[in-house]
Design a protein around this motif. Structure first.
Motif, mmCIF file in Angstrom:
data_model
loop_
_atom_site.group_PDB
_atom_site.id
_atom_site.type_symbol
_atom_site.label_atom_id
_atom_site.label_comp_id
_atom_site.label_asym_id
_atom_site.label_seq_id
_atom_site.Cartn_x
_atom_site.Cartn_y
_atom_site.Cartn_z
ATOM 1 N N GLU A 37 0.828 -1.199 0.000
ATOM 2 C CA GLU A 37 0.000 0.000 0.000
ATOM 3 C C GLU A 37 0.867 1.256 0.000
ATOM 4 N N HIS A 38 0.700 2.073 -1.034
ATOM 5 C CA HIS A 38 1.449 3.318 -1.100
ATOM 6 C C HIS A 38 0.985 4.321 -0.045
ATOM 7 N N LEU A 39 -0.334 4.494 0.054
ATOM 8 C CA LEU A 39 -0.875 5.564 0.886
ATOM 9 C C LEU A 39 -0.508 5.387 2.354
ATOM 10 N N THR A 40 -0.625 4.160 2.857
ATOM 11 C CA THR A 40 -0.328 3.889 4.266
ATOM 12 C C THR A 40 1.116 3.476 4.483
ATOM 13 N N ARG A 41 1.862 3.277 3.383
ATOM 14 C CA ARG A 41 3.290 2.950 3.440
ATOM 15 C C ARG A 41 3.530 1.670 4.230
ATOM 16 N N ARG A 42 2.757 0.636 3.850
ATOM 17 C CA ARG A 42 2.846 -0.613 4.580
ATOM 18 C C ARG A 42 2.527 -1.798 3.671
ATOM 19 N N VAL A 43 2.800 -2.992 4.169
ATOM 20 C CA VAL A 43 2.414 -4.241 3.523
ATOM 21 C C VAL A 43 1.336 -4.877 4.391
ATOM 22 N N THR A 44 0.222 -5.280 3.769
ATOM 23 C CA THR A 44 -0.885 -5.837 4.530
ATOM 24 C C THR A 44 -1.304 -7.204 4.002
ATOM 25 N N LYS A 74 11.527 3.590 11.652
ATOM 26 C CA LYS A 74 11.171 4.606 10.661
ATOM 27 C C LYS A 74 10.143 4.049 9.686
ATOM 28 N N ARG A 75 9.253 4.915 9.236
ATOM 29 C CA ARG A 75 8.225 4.475 8.293
ATOM 30 C C ARG A 75 8.853 4.049 6.974
ATOM 31 N N LEU A 76 8.285 3.022 6.366
ATOM 32 C CA LEU A 76 8.708 2.625 5.030
ATOM 33 C C LEU A 76 8.382 3.733 4.043
ATOM 34 N N ASN A 77 8.986 3.674 2.866
ATOM 35 C CA ASN A 77 8.713 4.674 1.826
ATOM 36 C C ASN A 77 7.332 4.454 1.220
ATOM 37 N N SER A 78 7.241 3.468 0.351
ATOM 38 C CA SER A 78 5.978 3.087 -0.295
ATOM 39 C C SER A 78 6.180 1.706 -0.905
ATOM 40 N N TRP A 101 8.739 -11.051 1.338
ATOM 41 C CA TRP A 101 9.844 -10.270 0.796
ATOM 42 C C TRP A 101 9.260 -9.167 -0.082
ATOM 43 N N PHE A 102 9.710 -7.936 0.121
ATOM 44 C CA PHE A 102 9.118 -6.836 -0.625
ATOM 45 C C PHE A 102 10.125 -5.727 -0.906
ATOM 46 N N THR A 103 9.831 -4.960 -1.936
ATOM 47 C CA THR A 103 10.676 -3.826 -2.311
ATOM 48 C C THR A 103 10.027 -2.539 -1.828
ATOM 49 N N ASP A 104 10.880 -1.524 -1.594
ATOM 50 C CA ASP A 104 10.378 -0.282 -1.007
ATOM 51 C C ASP A 104 11.014 0.944 -1.665
ATOM 52 N N PRO A 105 10.705 1.198 -2.938
ATOM 53 C CA PRO A 105 11.170 2.444 -3.559
ATOM 54 C C PRO A 105 10.353 3.622 -3.029
ATOM 55 N N SER A 106 10.579 4.785 -3.590
ATOM 56 C CA SER A 106 9.912 5.998 -3.077
ATOM 57 C C SER A 106 8.848 6.534 -4.018
ATOM 58 N N TYR A 107 8.421 5.751 -4.992
ATOM 59 C CA TYR A 107 7.474 6.252 -5.992
ATOM 60 C C TYR A 107 6.180 6.789 -5.379
ATOM 61 N N GLY A 108 5.668 6.115 -4.359
ATOM 62 C CA GLY A 108 4.393 6.516 -3.779
ATOM 63 C C GLY A 108 4.433 7.775 -2.949
ATOM 64 N N ILE A 109 5.644 8.239 -2.574
ATOM 65 C CA ILE A 109 5.749 9.469 -1.788
ATOM 66 C C ILE A 109 6.411 10.597 -2.582
ATOM 67 N N MET A 110 6.650 10.346 -3.876
ATOM 68 C CA MET A 110 7.279 11.372 -4.704
ATOM 69 C C MET A 110 6.267 12.353 -5.287
ATOM 70 N N MET A 111 4.989 11.959 -5.269
ATOM 71 C CA MET A 111 3.930 12.800 -5.822
ATOM 72 C C MET A 111 2.612 12.378 -5.190
ATOM 73 N N ASP A 112 1.567 13.132 -5.483
ATOM 74 C CA ASP A 112 0.251 12.853 -4.914
ATOM 75 C C ASP A 112 -0.615 11.975 -5.815
ATOM 76 N N TYR A 113 -0.083 11.504 -6.925
ATOM 77 C CA TYR A 113 -0.882 10.763 -7.892
ATOM 78 C C TYR A 113 -1.147 9.326 -7.456
ATOM 79 N N GLU A 114 -0.176 8.700 -6.794
ATOM 80 C CA GLU A 114 -0.313 7.303 -6.383
ATOM 81 C C GLU A 114 -0.113 7.140 -4.880
ATOM 82 N N GLY A 115 -0.325 8.207 -4.138
ATOM 83 C CA GLY A 115 -0.136 8.189 -2.698
ATOM 84 C C GLY A 115 -0.104 9.613 -2.190
#
Length: 308
Positions: free
Chosen positions: A94-101, A119-123, A136-150
């Motif tokens: 989840e990008h918005l909540t910056r978590r895996v559910t 510290k909070r994950l990125n997205s 196992w998951f990846t955590d780039p910053s795409y979801g916190i770089m703009m308001d379009y996907e998070g």
């Protein structure tokens, strides 16, 4: 609107690719209407597929029994990558909540990972579940770089890593810390290797656009190696999956690229949109589901996906 599409099909680059497809099989568009489709996950017990429409903040559901499409969950917290765990439950980034559910069988949500070292994950972007139940998951910053996907925000970690969540303790550990923008990932059939894409070239000039191959250490919890296996020739490798012969079927700007075990591009499945991700589904795992920019596609292949 739907059905077989003109201008799509198979491109043979190396002769070995000819054994991978069925001559009369064609790419089908199953649905369209998304803004950015991602994260397809196949549920064999229900014969349905769940995938993300990230900007529209919803999870979609395609039913194999009648071809219907419905909204699986809205809002979805701008969910991106999805997979199915060893108990048949949905696991989502989840990008918005910056978590895996995890979505349990009763529909309730459980948080698998939200922080690392306090510290909070990125997205979280894409996710796979190993046979031991670890996530196992990846955590780039795409979801916190703009308001379009998070939601736009600063990274608390200050870097983009790959993580493992322990199935017993819940501890989140970093397993790879030398990525620019880690993205798609997938285990080999024997789980001896983990493949991880780096799409850092999206926001860094001359940045990476490749897949790296890691060895899973004897403890099953850490990685070693990480050489570049293949570099994308058109756009970026985003999400991908492996078939039982070790070939990688990966997204690219012009469709799906097929790489052999050595990382050589042996063929393509052309799609008229930028492809984000793929997964194998159907009763025999010989149907490749493909998320394009606005649409969901599929094609039957003469290969079978890895079963977890």
């Amino acid at each position: 609107m739907f059905g077989v599409l003109e201008g799509t099909g198979f491109e043979v680059i190396e002769p070995e690719f000819e054994d991978c497809f069925i001559g009369h099989a064609r790419v089908e568009r199953l649905w369209t209407g998304a803004r950015w489709s991602e994260g397809p996950a196949w549920f064999p017990a229900g014969r349905y597929l769940v995938w993300s429409d990230i900007p529209n903040n919803r999870l979609m559901r395609w039913d194999e029994t009648d071809g219907s499409v419905s909204v699986f969950r809205s809002p979805s917290n701008n969910a991106n990558g999805n997979t199915v765990d060893t108990q048949g439950r949905l696991v989502s980034c989840e990008h918005l909540t910056r978590r895996v559910t995890r979505t349990d069988h009763d529909g309730s949500l459980s948080v698998i990972a939200s922080h690392w070292n306090g510290k909070r994950l990125n997205s979280p972007n894409d996710v796979v579940v190993k046979s031991d139940g670890s996530v196992w998951f990846t955590d780039p910053s795409y979801g916190i770089m703009m308001d379009y996907e998070g939601d736009r925000a600063e990274s608390e970690i200050g870097a983009c890593h790959v993580y493992r969540a322990d199935p017993t303790t819940g501890d989140v550990t970093a397993v790879a810390t030398d990525f620019v923008k880690p993205n798609g990932l997938a285990f080999s059939a024997d789980e001896q290797h983990l493949f991880i894409a780096d799409t850092g070239g999206t926001h860094q000039k001359n940045g990476p656009a490749h897949i790296r191959k890691f060895e899973v250490a004897d403890d099953g919890k850490s990685l070693r190696g990480g050489d570049v296996l293949a570099t994308c020739t058109n756009g970026f490798f985003d999400g991908f999956r492996l078939d039982r012969s070790g070939r990688i079927w990966t997204s690219a700007a012009d469709g799906v690229h097929c790489l052999n075990r050595q990382g050589t591009l042996i063929g393509k499945v052309h799609i008229p949109e930028i492809v984000s991700n793929v997964c194998f589904g159907g009763a025999k795992l010989n149907r490749l589901f493909i998320t394009g920019t606005t649409s969901l596609y599929s094609v039957f292949l003469n290969v079978n996906g890895v079963s977890r």
